[in-house]
Scaffold this active site. Structure first.
Site, short mmCIF file in Angstrom:
data_model
loop_
_atom_site.label_atom_id
_atom_site.label_comp_id
_atom_site.label_asym_id
_atom_site.label_seq_id
_atom_site.Cartn_x
_atom_site.Cartn_y
_atom_site.Cartn_z
CG ASP A 115 -29.28 31.76 -34.63
OD1 ASP A 115 -30.25 31.99 -33.88
OD2 ASP A 115 -28.99 32.49 -35.61
CB THR A 132 -30.36 36.54 -35.31
OG1 THR A 132 -31.33 35.50 -35.21
CG2 THR A 132 -29.05 35.96 -35.79
CG ASP A 137 -26.21 38.23 -43.90
OD1 ASP A 137 -26.96 37.94 -42.94
OD2 ASP A 137 -26.59 38.94 -44.85
NE ARG A 138 -30.26 37.60 -38.53
CZ ARG A 138 -31.00 37.08 -39.51
NH1 ARG A 138 -30.79 37.47 -40.77
NH2 ARG A 138 -31.96 36.22 -39.24
CG HIS A 196 -37.26 30.77 -36.65
ND1 HIS A 196 -38.03 31.59 -35.87
CD2 HIS A 196 -36.01 31.29 -36.62
CE1 HIS A 196 -37.30 32.57 -35.39
NE2 HIS A 196 -36.04 32.41 -35.82
CG ASP A 241 -28.35 34.04 -31.77
OD1 ASP A 241 -28.59 32.92 -31.27
OD2 ASP A 241 -28.81 34.38 -32.87
CG HIS A 259 -35.86 34.12 -31.35
ND1 HIS A 259 -35.32 35.33 -31.75
CD2 HIS A 259 -35.63 33.25 -32.38
CE1 HIS A 259 -34.76 35.18 -32.94
NE2 HIS A 259 -34.94 33.94 -33.36
#
EC number: 3.1.3.1
Length: 561
Positions: free
Chosen positions: A55, A94, A179-180, A311, A352, A494
Site C-alpha cells: 500500500d 486504496t 480489510d479492504r 499518511h 494500490d 494520495h
C-alpha cells in the site's frame, strides 16, 4: 564503502518461529539457470501464485530506495520489472486500486470508485457507503468499526474466483493489514480472508478463524500489547532525519516508531505490522499445504504499513526510511521460507496507488508551491453557502474526495440552478484543475491508449461508474494536498489524478525466470490476465481492461494458452 544490510528485529518475528516449522530466516541466494531452462520454466504453470500489494509504494519511492534494498525487494527486482506501471484511473485510493489488481478491470468496471461514496437512497441515516461494507445490515454505519465488511460492491470476479470456478479444490487465501485490501483482492470465493485487528486478526463476515489463524491472532495480539522501544536509525537514513514542523504544533520526520503497549495505530504504522501479515500468510500456506497439490493455489498478501507511515509522517522522513528497510527484510524472510519448500512458485508485487509528501516538506525541498486544500472546496461548506444564497433545501451537497453528490430532494429546476451556481465557482478556483459532470463522463469513452498518454478526463472516466459516482467530479491541481489541516496520523495523502499517485512498480519473479526491465507504461489491470496465462486459465478479453504481458525474454511467450 558499501552500506551493510539493515537488520531490524521486531517482536512479531516470534510468530514465524511459533507457527512455521520449515525454512530459514535469511534470504537464500538464487542459482543462475541456463537460458534454455529459464525459458522452459517460465511457461510452466507454477504451483503457487503469490500476489503482494504494498500500500502506497509509489514508483518514486521504489526508485529512490531501490539501490538500498538487500532483502526481499532486492530479490524480486532481479525479475521482470516494470518500474513505471500505472494505476491508470483518477481515484487513486486504496479500495479502487486493490480492486484493479486481480480483476483486470478499471474501477469503472469493478464498481469500486472510491474508498467511500454516497448513496442517498440507502435506508439508514448514514448515506456514506464504505467500499467494503454491506450497508443493508441493520444498525451499521460506514464509520470505522461500525460497518459490516462485505465484498458486495465488487461487481466483477477476481482471479481467485475464476480459479475456483475452474477447480473448486484450488485454494485462495487473502491476508492483509486492511480489510479492504484483503476483500478486494480475495474476491467472492476465498477460503480465508483475514486482516489485522486489535485482537490480532479478524475474518470476513465474522467467520470463525481457522486453528492456524487463531494461533496467529494470539501471537499478534500479544505483540500489540507489548511496548516497543525506538528503532535504531541506520546510517543510510541519516540524511532524511530532519524535523518538519506542522501548523498544529507537532512535527514529523525524525520518528523512531516507538509505541506504548496496546497502541494499535502505531503498530499498524510500522514494519511490525507487515511482518505480522507475512508471517500469518506463511503459516497458513504451510498449514494448508498450498502449492503442494495437483493444481495451482493463490496466496494474496496486502502490506499496509507503508501507507500508514506515508499518511502519518509523509514519504521522505526517517519514518519511511525505517519502514522500507523493515519491509525489505520481512519480505526476504518470507521468500526464504517459500524457497525452503522447494515448490515452483511465482510472485507479483505492486501497489494500490502511489503517494506524495506533505506540503510542508515539499516547500522545504524545492517545491515552494505545494499547498493544502482550501476549506472553501469542502462539499458541505460549499453546499450550505449555495443553498442559503438560492433558498434551496439543506444539506445540498454530499461528498468525499473528488465526488460531489447533489441532494435527491431537489426538483429538476433546483438542480439546474444549483449546478449553474456551483460549477462556475469550482472551475474558477485556483486550486481546481478540472470539474467533469456525470453526463460528460458517461459520454467519454474509456481510453485504449497507453496510460502515460491519458488526459485528465481519461483518468476520471476510468474511475466513473454511473450508479456510484457523484453528479460531478473535481480534480485538484498538482501538489494540492486534500487535507486542510494536518492531524495526528494524517498529514499527507494520495488520491489525485497525477502521476505521483498513479505510478507504481510492478514486478514478476520466478526462480528460473530471466529478468529484464521494461520502462514502458503498463497497468495493474494487466496483472490478472498475465497470471491467468501462466496457469493456463482462459479469460474473456472482452470482459476485462487489461492484457497479458509476455514475461519471457526471447521467442517463447508466457501469454500462449
Amino acid at each position: 564503502m558499501e552500506t551493510p544490510p539493515v537488520k531490524l528485529k521486531y517482536p512479531i518475528a516470534a510468530l514465524v518461529g511459533a507457527l512455521c516449522l520449515a525454512g530459514a530466516g535469511t534470504t537464500v541466494a538464487q542459482e543462475a539457470a541456463p537460458a534454455a531452462r529459464r525459458a522452459t520454466a517460465a511457461i510452466q504453470a507454477p504451483k503457487l501464485l503469490v500476489v503482494i500489494a504494498v500500500d502506497q509504494l509509489s514508483a518514486d519511492l521504489f526508485a529512490e530506495y531501490r539501490g538500498r534494498f538487500r532483502g526481499g525487494l532486492a530479490r524480486l527486482a532481479t525479475g521482470v520489472v516494470f518500474p513505471s506501471a500505472y494505476q491508470a484511473h483518477g481515484a487513486t485510493e486504496t479500495c479502487p486500486g486493490h480492486s484493479t489488481i486481480l480483476t483486470g478491470s478499471h474501477p469503472a468496471r469493478t464498481g469500486v470508485v472510491a474508498n467511500n461514496y454516497f448513496d442517498l437512497s440507502v435506508a439508514r441515516a448514514d448515506k456514506r457507503v464504505y467500499c467494503a461494507e454491506d450497508e443493508t445490515v441493520p444498525d451499521t454505519s460506514s464509520g470505522s468499526g461500525k460497518y459490516a465488511p462485505s465484498v458486495k460492491h465488487l461487481l466483477v470476479p477476481t482471479l481467485g474466483d475464476l480459479m475456483k470456478a475452474r477447480d473448486p479444490q484450488a485454494q485462495v487465501v487473502s491476508v492483509a493489514g486492511k480489510d479492504r485490501a484483503a476483500i478486494m483482492m480475495g474476491g467472492h470465493r476465498a477460503d480465508e480472508t483475514l486482516w489485522l485487528a486489535p485482537t490480532g486478526l479478524t475474518s470476513y463476515r465474522g467467520k470463525a478463524l481457522s486453528p492456524t489463524a487463531e494461533r496467529a491472532a494470539t501471537v499478534i495480539a500479544a505483540a500489540i500489547n507489548q511496548p516497543r522501544g525506538p528503532l535504531t536509525l541506520p546510517a543510510e537514513c541519516a540524511a532524511q532525519d530532519i524535523a518538519i514542523p506542522l501548523a498544529n504544533g507537532a512535527s514529523v520526520g525524525t520518528g523512531r516508531m516507538a509505541r506504548d503497549a496496546g497502541d494499535f495505530r502505531r503498530f499498524l504504522a510500522s514494519p511490525e505490522a507487515d511482518g505480522a501479515v507475512l508471517a500469518t500468510a506463511a503459516a497458513l500456506r504451510q498449514a494448508r499445504r498450498m502449492g503442494q497439490g495437483s493444481g495451482t493455489d493463490l496466496l494474496i498478501i496486502g502490506l499496509s504499513a507503508t501507507d500508514y507511515v506515508g499518511h502519518g509522517t509523509g514519504t521522505e522522513g526517517s519514518e519511511m526510511c525505517l519502514q522500507l528497510a523493515g519491509l525489505d527484510r520481512e519480505l526476504g524472510d518470507f521468500l526464504a521460507r517459500l524457497d525452503a519448500t522447494g515448490m515452483n512458485y511465482a510472485v507479483v508485487l505492486t501497489a494500490d496507488h502511489g503517494g506524495h509528501d506533505l506540503p510542508e516538506r515539499n516547500r522545504q525541498n524545492a517545491w515552494p508551491d505545494a499547498q493544502r486544500i482550501d476549506t472553501a472546496l469542502d462539499p458541505e461548506a460549499l453546499g450550505n453557502e449555495v443553498a442559503e444564497k438560492l433558498g434551496l433545501p439543506q444539506p445540498l451537497l454530499h461528498g468525499e474526495g473528488g465526488d460531489y453528490y447533489l441532494s435527491k430532494a431537489l426538483t429538476a429546476a433546483q438542480r439546474k440552478a444549483a449546478l449553474a451556481e456551483i460549477l462556475p465557482r469550482l472551475r474558477a478556483h485556483p486550486q481546481v484543475e478540472m470539474v467533469a459532470t456525470r453526463d460528460e463522463l458517461a459520454a467519454h469513452p474509456i481510453s485504449r491508449r497507453a496510460p502515460d498518454m491519458w488526459s485528465v478526463m481519461d483518468r476520471l472516466r476510468a474511475s466513473f461508474h454511473p450508479d456510484r459516482s457523484g453528479d460531478f467530479i473535481v480534480a485538484l491541481k498538482p501538489r494540492v494536498t486534500p487535507i486542510a489541516e494536518p492531524g495526528v496520523g494524517y498529514v499527507a495523502t494520495h488520491g489525485s489524478v497525477w502521476d505521483y499517485d498513479r505510478r507504481v512498480p510492478m514486478i514478476f519473479w520466478r526462480k528460473d525466470l530471466a529478468g529484464f526491465e521494461q520502462p514502458n507504461a503498463v497497468m495493474t489491470v494487466d496483472i490478472m490476465p498475465t497470471l491467468a496465462a501462466l496457469i493456463g486459465l482462459p479469460v474473456d478479453a472482452g470482459a476485462i481492461d487489461g492484457r497479458c504481458l509476455d514475461l519471457v525474454s526471447g521467442p517463447d511467450s508466457s501469454c500462449q494458452q
